[in-house]
Design an enzyme around this catalytic site. Structure first.
Site, PDB file in Angstrom:
ATOM      1  N   ASP A 157      44.980  34.672  50.117  1.00  0.00           N
ATOM      2  CA  ASP A 157      43.681  34.064  50.403  1.00  0.00           C
ATOM      3  C   ASP A 157      43.643  32.578  50.074  1.00  0.00           C
ATOM      4  O   ASP A 157      44.545  32.046  49.422  1.00  0.00           O
ATOM      5  CB  ASP A 157      42.566  34.825  49.651  1.00  0.00           C
ATOM      6  N   ASN A 183      35.463  44.518  39.809  1.00  0.00           N
ATOM      7  CA  ASN A 183      34.729  45.437  40.684  1.00  0.00           C
ATOM      8  C   ASN A 183      35.660  46.146  41.677  1.00  0.00           C
ATOM      9  O   ASN A 183      35.203  46.773  42.624  1.00  0.00           O
ATOM     10  CB  ASN A 183      33.631  44.680  41.444  1.00  0.00           C
ATOM     11  N   HIS A 243      37.910  44.570  43.630  1.00  0.00           N
ATOM     12  CA  HIS A 243      38.281  43.806  44.827  1.00  0.00           C
ATOM     13  C   HIS A 243      39.769  43.473  44.840  1.00  0.00           C
ATOM     14  O   HIS A 243      40.413  43.381  43.800  1.00  0.00           O
ATOM     15  CB  HIS A 243      37.403  42.550  45.000  1.00  0.00           C
ATOM     16  N   GLU A 295      35.654  42.242  48.956  1.00  0.00           N
ATOM     17  CA  GLU A 295      34.683  42.677  47.950  1.00  0.00           C
ATOM     18  C   GLU A 295      34.139  44.059  48.313  1.00  0.00           C
ATOM     19  O   GLU A 295      34.256  44.485  49.463  1.00  0.00           O
ATOM     20  CB  GLU A 295      33.524  41.666  47.881  1.00  0.00           C
TER      21      GLU A 295
END
Ligand code: F6R
Length: 247
Positions: free
Chosen positions: A67, A136, A138, A143
């Site tokens: 990314d 979380n 990800h 996400e």
């Protein structure tokens, strides 16, 4: 899935570097999928050390990063391109033309996503994808959501992420609001996946991802469907898995 439970961050870094080295030694022109974030820094440091000792050669290795922030150039010290230079590429003999990162300066979102998917295809796919994991669940910038995204896409960063990043920038306007990321589909196509996790803060994400239901609400849970996953995690990151007798 193969789980390597190690004592601490240092051992996690060494074991992850071992696995990456094994890949590079067995296939000198391997395509490595690379990640940024704090977790892989020790792994990159260990790889650099082995390179400097003459035990590793990156001259034929190709790489694709997961990314990049949209709007940041490679010379911005908050960009992932800059991070990769500072933490790995500038210290080993990988050829700059063999390293690939989404182009944060490309304003043509659809074009950039297509271009990056084509780069991955042209390389013949990823041999070993290194991943960190968010608290979380990800992976990359995928996400929690309603569906798994397949190819490279552009995500709008949450208000929380933007606010957390603000301290690194001169003004709020300079903080990236979007990022390019490989999709879960790109990640799942890697021939092998190496996920690294360290610390108590990751315990819930690791437990939910590897022993909970497979759901886009925990993006890393999709890895349960991958045939060749190596999880290298320290005792703290595996604490919930242990408490629930999963390992
Ligand atoms: C980085 C990335 C992110 C991180 C994740 C964990 O390229 O894609 O998904 O792997 O946010 O970050 P750290 O390692 O800083 O806890």
């Amino acid at each position: 899935m193969r789980i390597y439970q190690v004592k601490d961050y240092k051992e996690m870094s060494r074991k992850a570097a071992n696995i990456i080295s094994a890949q590079v030694i067995m296939k000198p022109d391997a395509v490595l999928g690379l990640a940024t974030g704090s977790t892989p820094i020790g792994t990159y440091r260990q790889l650099t050390e082995w390179y400097q000792k003459g035990d590793l050669d990156f001259s034929e290795v190709r790489s694709v990063n997961l990314d990049e922030y949209k709007g940041l150039s490679a010379d911005n010290d908050q960009s992932y391109a800059y991070f990769m230079g500072a933490n790995l590429f500038d210290h080993v003999n990988i050829k700059p033309e063999n390293t690939h990162i989404p182009n944060g300066l490309n304003e043509d979102i659809e074009g950039e996503c297509k271009r990056y998917d084509a780069v991955i295809s042209a390389l013949g796919g990823v041999d070993l994808q290194l991943l960190g994991i968010g608290n979380n669940g990800h992976i990359g910038f995928n996400e929690p959501g309603e569906a798994f995204q397949t190819g490279t896409h552009c995500v709008k960063l949450t208000e929380n992420t933007i606010a957390a990043n603000a301290r690194f920038f001169a003004s709020m306007d300079d903080v990236p609001k979007f990022a390019y990321t490989m999709g879960v589909g790109n990640i799942m196509q890697a021939r092998a996946i190496l996920l690294v996790a360290s610390g108590e803060a990751k315990a819930e994400a690791v437990y939910n991802s590897f022993f909970g239901p497979v759901t886009p609400r925990v993006p890393a849970s999709i890895l349960q469907f991958h045939q060749n996953v190596y999880l290298v995690a320290d005792e703290a990151a595996l604490s919930l898995c242990r408490a629930n007798h999963c390992i």
